[in-house]
Design an enzyme around this catalytic site. Structure first.
Site, PDB file in Angstrom:
ATOM      1  CG  HIS A 139      -2.035  -0.957   1.220  1.00  0.00           C
ATOM      2  ND1 HIS A 139      -2.718  -1.184   0.032  1.00  0.00           N
ATOM      3  CD2 HIS A 139      -2.565  -1.910   2.157  1.00  0.00           C
ATOM      4  CE1 HIS A 139      -3.806  -2.270   0.378  1.00  0.00           C
ATOM      5  NE2 HIS A 139      -3.541  -2.572   1.586  1.00  0.00           N
ATOM      6  CE1 TYR A 224     -13.837  -3.735  -5.378  1.00  0.00           C
ATOM      7  CE2 TYR A 224     -15.766  -2.150  -5.974  1.00  0.00           C
ATOM      8  CZ  TYR A 224     -14.997  -3.240  -5.236  1.00  0.00           C
ATOM      9  OH  TYR A 224     -15.999  -4.076  -4.416  1.00  0.00           O
ATOM     10  CG  LEU A 258     -11.593 -14.029  -9.292  1.00  0.00           C
ATOM     11  CD1 LEU A 258     -10.897 -13.245 -10.582  1.00  0.00           C
ATOM     12  CD2 LEU A 258     -10.419 -13.676  -8.085  1.00  0.00           C
ATOM     13  CB  SER A 293     -21.051  -4.288   1.010  1.00  0.00           C
ATOM     14  OG  SER A 293     -20.120  -3.318   0.589  1.00  0.00           O
TER      15      SER A 293
END
Length: 326
Positions: A139, A224, A258, A293
């Protein structure tokens, strides 16, 4: 200026009172980046980390789809070895600076029943000693990556995944409640996020440093939101980057592997053991799951209008001259 200084002091107070724990004693700012204080113990080892040209790195700001991307990249690179994928993801795809986030040195002596894995106690060395080809997650922003990578002396393949800041903030809040000992409310966390007072912030600087390198032949920049909209297309694109051929059957199998339901129930990727260990050691009192979520645009129902406006204003300021939409 005076208002900004006052806000910074207030955010530092929140960090000190609501976001320090027995495993995180404080924070430092390094080249403009907010990091746990323990970073200083590993800074030299990270700077001098020996990068290999056949490494595959997944880089990201936290909670932007990192775990999902890691699993996708590992499976593609390893020819869809789903038996091999049963090994815990942190062992297959170690987190370079994991040790700076969680300092158990004063905790474990009181709990001799807990055996600390090297990927937690010295994650930099654990990543260093993996056999090639290594898979490494980080990160850290580009400016703090190992010197050989920054200078181009070594050119591993780098996959960067980005996500819109509002959904990232919501996911990061829940993660920090569950995993990192944050004890204040969501609005305060939003202030920390916007004020670059969460680990690895500032958010936009992190993304833009990699966006500006997206045309480098060893860099693949993913979003994403694109993965959520058409994962099969992203799989094919990623396979091309990794010089792998994916048949339609393999793409279909990987899509199933996935899927959100599969990831959430997969113990090799959902960090059940880490959550349970922290609860057993009474280091956290948050509830929930590491994979929570995965929704897009959850900010629309979870953020106050005033917070949304602040996020949008900051985004406009950062992206005025950039052709980047998240």
């Amino acid at each position: 200026m005076a208002l900004q200084v006052e806000e910074d002091c207030e955010l530092d107070r929140i960090l000190r009172e609501k976001f320090t724990t027995e495993f995180r004693k404080g924070y430092v700012t390094v080249n403009g980046v907010c990091l746990p204080q323990r970073y200083e113990e590993f800074a030299r080892a990270i700077e001098e980390f020996e990068v290999r040209d056949d490494d595959i790195w997944v880089c990201s700001f936290p909670k932007t789809g990192t775990t999902w991307t890691q699993e996708m990249i590992w499976c593609i690179a390893n020819d869809l070895d789903l038996d091999g994928a049963k090994t815990l993801l942190p062992e297959r795809f170690p987190f370079l600076e994991h040790s700076i986030l969680f300092d158990y040195t004063t905790i474990i002596p009181r709990h001799p029943e807990v055996k600390l894995h090297e990927l937690v106690s010295d994650s930099v060395n654990y990543a260093r000693t993996r056999r090639s080809p290594r898979f490494i997650k980080t990160h850290l922003p580009f400016r703090l990556l190992p010197r050989q990578l920054r200078t181009g002396e070594r050119k591993p393949r780098i996959v960067y995944v980005a996500r819109n800041p509002k959904d990232t903030c919501i996911s990061y809040y829940h993660h920090c409640r569950l995993m990192e000992g944050y004890r204040d409310d969501f609005n305060s966390f939003c202030r920390l996020f916007l004020g670059a007072k969460v680990c690895f912030a500032p958010f936009w600087d992190h993304i833009l440093e990699f966006w500006d390198r997206r045309t480098d032949p060893n860099v693949l920049f993913l979003k994403y939101e694109d993965m959520k909209a058409d994962l099969s297309a992203v799989i094919v694109k990623s396979a091309g980057f990794l010089k792998k051929t994916m048949s339609d059957d393999r793409v279909t199998a990987l899509l199933k592997h996935l899927s959100f339901a599969s990831m959430k129930s997969n113990p090799s990727v959902n960090y059940e053991e880490a959550v349970e260990m922290n609860k057993r050691l009474k280091l956290i009192d948050g509830n929930g799951d590491f994979i929570r979520s995965g929704r897009v645009n959850q900010w629309q129902s979870e953020m106050a209008k005033s917070i949304i406006e602040r996020f949008d204003e900051q985004t406009r300021e950062k992206l005025t001259t950039r052709n980047l939409l998240l």
